[in-house]
Scaffold this motif. Structure first.
Motif, PDB file in Angstrom:
ATOM      1  N   SER A 192      19.012  54.681  68.680  1.00  0.00           N
ATOM      2  CA  SER A 192      19.736  55.649  69.238  1.00  0.00           C
ATOM      3  C   SER A 192      20.092  56.787  68.045  1.00  0.00           C
ATOM      4  O   SER A 192      20.005  56.583  66.864  1.00  0.00           O
ATOM      5  CB  SER A 192      20.967  55.408  70.045  1.00  0.00           C
ATOM      6  OG  SER A 192      21.724  54.353  68.874  1.00  0.00           O
ATOM      7  N   ASP A 193      20.832  57.637  68.353  1.00  0.00           N
ATOM      8  CA  ASP A 193      21.619  58.535  67.545  1.00  0.00           C
ATOM      9  C   ASP A 193      23.090  58.405  67.482  1.00  0.00           C
ATOM     10  O   ASP A 193      23.897  59.394  67.295  1.00  0.00           O
ATOM     11  CB  ASP A 193      21.188  59.943  67.748  1.00  0.00           C
ATOM     12  CG  ASP A 193      21.562  60.236  69.308  1.00  0.00           C
ATOM     13  OD1 ASP A 193      21.886  59.465  69.934  1.00  0.00           O
ATOM     14  OD2 ASP A 193      21.439  61.616  69.640  1.00  0.00           O
ATOM     15  N   ASP A 194      23.554  57.462  67.936  1.00  0.00           N
ATOM     16  CA  ASP A 194      25.020  57.002  67.724  1.00  0.00           C
ATOM     17  C   ASP A 194      25.981  57.250  66.476  1.00  0.00           C
ATOM     18  O   ASP A 194      25.378  56.927  65.393  1.00  0.00           O
ATOM     19  CB  ASP A 194      25.234  55.325  68.114  1.00  0.00           C
ATOM     20  CG  ASP A 194      26.547  54.980  68.324  1.00  0.00           C
ATOM     21  OD1 ASP A 194      27.534  55.829  68.229  1.00  0.00           O
ATOM     22  OD2 ASP A 194      27.011  54.018  68.968  1.00  0.00           O
ATOM     23  N   SER A 195      26.730  58.206  66.616  1.00  0.00           N
ATOM     24  CA  SER A 195      27.301  58.731  65.238  1.00  0.00           C
ATOM     25  C   SER A 195      28.665  57.931  65.158  1.00  0.00           C
ATOM     26  O   SER A 195      29.342  58.354  64.458  1.00  0.00           O
ATOM     27  CB  SER A 195      27.545  60.123  65.233  1.00  0.00           C
ATOM     28  OG  SER A 195      28.275  60.566  66.300  1.00  0.00           O
ATOM     29  N   SER A 196      28.820  57.014  65.976  1.00  0.00           N
ATOM     30  CA  SER A 196      30.488  56.379  65.951  1.00  0.00           C
ATOM     31  C   SER A 196      30.787  55.537  64.875  1.00  0.00           C
ATOM     32  O   SER A 196      29.593  55.001  64.033  1.00  0.00           O
ATOM     33  CB  SER A 196      30.471  55.321  67.303  1.00  0.00           C
ATOM     34  OG  SER A 196      29.480  54.340  67.266  1.00  0.00           O
ATOM     35  N   GLY A 197      31.822  55.515  64.636  1.00  0.00           N
ATOM     36  CA  GLY A 197      32.113  54.532  63.408  1.00  0.00           C
ATOM     37  C   GLY A 197      33.444  53.584  63.758  1.00  0.00           C
ATOM     38  O   GLY A 197      33.907  53.723  64.788  1.00  0.00           O
ATOM     39  N   THR A 198      33.761  52.818  62.737  1.00  0.00           N
ATOM     40  CA  THR A 198      34.882  51.991  62.896  1.00  0.00           C
ATOM     41  C   THR A 198      35.451  51.277  61.753  1.00  0.00           C
ATOM     42  O   THR A 198      34.890  51.191  60.664  1.00  0.00           O
ATOM     43  CB  THR A 198      34.478  50.774  63.688  1.00  0.00           C
ATOM     44  OG1 THR A 198      35.695  49.885  64.031  1.00  0.00           O
ATOM     45  CG2 THR A 198      33.558  50.032  63.210  1.00  0.00           C
ATOM     46  N   THR A 199      37.045  51.379  61.670  1.00  0.00           N
ATOM     47  CA  THR A 199      37.455  50.662  60.482  1.00  0.00           C
ATOM     48  C   THR A 199      37.270  48.990  60.896  1.00  0.00           C
ATOM     49  O   THR A 199      36.773  48.718  61.887  1.00  0.00           O
ATOM     50  CB  THR A 199      38.904  50.869  60.534  1.00  0.00           C
ATOM     51  OG1 THR A 199      39.595  50.154  61.658  1.00  0.00           O
ATOM     52  CG2 THR A 199      39.219  52.388  60.476  1.00  0.00           C
ATOM     53  N   ALA A 200      37.636  48.166  60.030  1.00  0.00           N
ATOM     54  CA  ALA A 200      37.281  46.657  60.101  1.00  0.00           C
ATOM     55  C   ALA A 200      38.200  46.162  59.224  1.00  0.00           C
ATOM     56  O   ALA A 200      38.509  46.498  58.031  1.00  0.00           O
ATOM     57  CB  ALA A 200      35.792  46.256  59.915  1.00  0.00           C
ATOM     58  N   ILE A 201      39.038  45.078  59.877  1.00  0.00           N
ATOM     59  CA  ILE A 201      39.862  44.300  59.083  1.00  0.00           C
ATOM     60  C   ILE A 201      39.478  42.899  59.520  1.00  0.00           C
ATOM     61  O   ILE A 201      39.799  42.385  60.879  1.00  0.00           O
ATOM     62  CB  ILE A 201      41.301  44.703  59.106  1.00  0.00           C
ATOM     63  CG1 ILE A 201      42.293  43.757  58.158  1.00  0.00           C
ATOM     64  CG2 ILE A 201      41.945  44.555  60.602  1.00  0.00           C
ATOM     65  CD1 ILE A 201      43.584  44.201  57.723  1.00  0.00           C
ATOM     66  N   ILE A 202      39.411  41.855  58.771  1.00  0.00           N
ATOM     67  CA  ILE A 202      39.101  40.487  59.183  1.00  0.00           C
ATOM     68  C   ILE A 202      39.804  39.581  58.288  1.00  0.00           C
ATOM     69  O   ILE A 202      40.017  39.593  56.728  1.00  0.00           O
ATOM     70  CB  ILE A 202      37.371  40.292  59.065  1.00  0.00           C
ATOM     71  CG1 ILE A 202      36.626  41.207  59.397  1.00  0.00           C
ATOM     72  CG2 ILE A 202      37.254  38.892  59.407  1.00  0.00           C
ATOM     73  CD1 ILE A 202      35.227  41.251  59.207  1.00  0.00           C
ATOM     74  N   VAL A 203      40.341  38.534  58.879  1.00  0.00           N
ATOM     75  CA  VAL A 203      41.218  37.384  58.156  1.00  0.00           C
ATOM     76  C   VAL A 203      40.854  36.263  58.574  1.00  0.00           C
ATOM     77  O   VAL A 203      40.494  35.986  59.608  1.00  0.00           O
ATOM     78  CB  VAL A 203      42.694  37.614  58.574  1.00  0.00           C
ATOM     79  CG1 VAL A 203      43.108  37.241  60.074  1.00  0.00           C
ATOM     80  CG2 VAL A 203      43.830  36.970  57.540  1.00  0.00           C
ATOM     81  N   LEU A 204      40.632  35.175  57.415  1.00  0.00           N
ATOM     82  CA  LEU A 204      40.150  33.835  57.625  1.00  0.00           C
ATOM     83  C   LEU A 204      41.189  33.137  57.076  1.00  0.00           C
ATOM     84  O   LEU A 204      41.729  33.298  55.904  1.00  0.00           O
ATOM     85  CB  LEU A 204      38.972  33.655  56.760  1.00  0.00           C
ATOM     86  CG  LEU A 204      38.491  32.147  56.484  1.00  0.00           C
ATOM     87  CD1 LEU A 204      37.877  31.830  57.938  1.00  0.00           C
ATOM     88  CD2 LEU A 204      37.361  32.082  55.520  1.00  0.00           C
ATOM     89  N   SER A 205      42.111  32.411  57.790  1.00  0.00           N
ATOM     90  CA  SER A 205      43.122  31.504  57.625  1.00  0.00           C
ATOM     91  C   SER A 205      42.869  30.174  57.724  1.00  0.00           C
ATOM     92  O   SER A 205      42.394  29.897  58.786  1.00  0.00           O
ATOM     93  CB  SER A 205      44.249  31.982  58.530  1.00  0.00           C
ATOM     94  OG  SER A 205      44.175  31.842  59.592  1.00  0.00           O
ATOM     95  N   ASP A 206      43.642  29.148  57.081  1.00  0.00           N
ATOM     96  CA  ASP A 206      43.915  27.856  57.200  1.00  0.00           C
ATOM     97  C   ASP A 206      45.116  27.539  56.589  1.00  0.00           C
ATOM     98  O   ASP A 206      46.029  28.108  56.525  1.00  0.00           O
ATOM     99  CB  ASP A 206      42.839  26.926  56.463  1.00  0.00           C
ATOM    100  CG  ASP A 206      42.877  27.422  54.869  1.00  0.00           C
ATOM    101  OD1 ASP A 206      43.893  27.620  54.304  1.00  0.00           O
ATOM    102  OD2 ASP A 206      41.601  27.434  54.260  1.00  0.00           O
ATOM    103  N   ARG A 207      45.137  26.124  56.721  1.00  0.00           N
ATOM    104  CA  ARG A 207      46.641  25.563  56.339  1.00  0.00           C
ATOM    105  C   ARG A 207      47.184  26.004  54.900  1.00  0.00           C
ATOM    106  O   ARG A 207      48.264  25.713  54.804  1.00  0.00           O
ATOM    107  CB  ARG A 207      46.705  23.993  56.827  1.00  0.00           C
ATOM    108  CG  ARG A 207      45.904  23.091  55.858  1.00  0.00           C
ATOM    109  CD  ARG A 207      45.917  21.672  56.097  1.00  0.00           C
ATOM    110  NE  ARG A 207      45.687  21.447  57.831  1.00  0.00           N
ATOM    111  CZ  ARG A 207      45.979  20.262  58.108  1.00  0.00           C
ATOM    112  NH1 ARG A 207      46.979  19.544  57.631  1.00  0.00           N
ATOM    113  NH2 ARG A 207      45.783  20.210  59.620  1.00  0.00           N
TER     114      ARG A 207
END
Length: 334
Positions: A192-207
């Motif tokens: 496709s010619d999709d020109s969309s974009g996005t921010t991203a924030i990912i968190v990985l947590s444990d005890r």
């Protein structure tokens, strides 16, 4: 004679061994000779008496130990019963954590990890999120937010594929954003010619603590509650926007023009963010998907970490967000 006489008096295995040793000595003595029969018989009798005295001494100590054990029997039963109760409680808690489901506490539903989206003033919803457990027995939890722009294609794909990348493919947190960008750009170039974009924030947590990786202006806050019940937020990330002096210098070095448009400074007069996934039409403006990452241990008093898009912070303070999530203060403003 000695064997049958003492077998009726002594019944413990230890005493039986003593009798066997005495009989073996008697046989060896009579075979080898060297003493007259009377002397040999007297020597065997003395040795038998020695073994018998040793057995009686051992039995006296054993009886005293048994009496002591009986004297302390009630406390011992108490300790055993209490230990069994503690063990049962520990098993119950472990089972709840292993299932990693929602737990009802005081009538409220609490979660190890969760996410949600709501449409604000815009007509279209371009934000997505994901929450899942990573590792056997829910060893860690992952939450991700993707704030889309110029369409929802990029944010929708990221929310759909992030779990697969981190669980099945085993991509580490630091490389997830780059892998998502590569996958989206490859798909766009092919289909496709999709020109969309996005921010991203990912968190990985444990005890023990948490790690966060991000591009764009979505943010992470560590939430804590003090002894007075006051909820506080500590910023963990720094947004990739024109307000970030390092990002501004990077764009200036690339010769990217910054224009005032629609009430704010924008990259090329179009975007508020300086880093993002996708956005094929904006790559020439220096928009990259190079993620920044940070890890740290939990601090005293901290109860969790929250992720928010810029739309949330426009309406609520970070402290209010933490109170909303962890203190159930449901005041969202207007």
């Amino acid at each position: 004679k000695y064997k049958h006489k003492n077998a009726r008096e002594v019944t413990s295995p230890r005493a039986s061994d003593a009798i066997k040793q005495t009989i073996q000595y008697a046989r060896r003595s009579f075979v080898t000779g060297g003493l007259d029969p009377t002397h040999r018989a007297r020597k065997i009798q003395n040795q038998m008496q020695s073994y018998k005295n040793r057995y009686m001494t051992t039995r006296t100590h054993a009886d005293a130990h048994a009496s002591t054990s009986r004297a302390f029997a009630p406390p011992a039963r108490y300790v055993i019963t209490r230990s069994a109760c503690v063990l049962a409680l520990a098993v119950a808690v472990a089972c709840l954590r292993a299932f990693d489901g929602d737990v009802v506490v005081g009538g409220a539903r609490t979660f190890e990890a969760s996410c949600g989206v709501a449409r604000g003033r815009r007509a279209a919803q371009e934000d997505t999120c994901a929450a899942f457990a990573r590792g056997r027995g829910a060893a860690s939890n992952v939450v991700a937010i993707f704030d889309g722009h110029d369409g929802a294609g990029a944010s929708a794909m990221c929310a759909r594929d992030v779990e697969t990348l981190m669980t099945r493919d085993g991509v580490e947190l630091e490389g997830v954003v780059g892998a998502l960008d590569d996958a989206f750009m490859t798909r766009v170039a092919r289909d496709s010619d999709d020109s969309s974009g996005t921010t991203a924030i990912i968190v990985l947590s444990d005890r023990d603590g948490f790690s966060v990786s991000w591009v764009g202006d979505s943010a992470a806050y560590a939430c804590s509650v003090d002894s007075a019940g006051t909820t506080r937020a500590e910023a963990v990330t720094q947004e990739h926007a024109l307000s970030n002096i390092h990002e501004r210098r990077r764009l200036d070095g690339l010769g990217v023009e910054v224009k005032h448009s629609r009430g704010a400074l924008r990259v090329g007069g179009e975007l508020l963010v300086t880093r993002a996934i996708g956005g094929r039409a904006h790559k020439h403006l220096g928009i990259v998907a190079e993620a920044q990452a940070r890890s740290r241990k939990w601090k005293r008093g901290e109860v969790g970490v929250v992720l928010v898009s810029d739309g949330t912070i426009e309406r609520m303070s970070a402290d209010a967000v933490c109170a909303f999530v962890f203190a159930e203060r449901r005041e969202c403003g207007d």
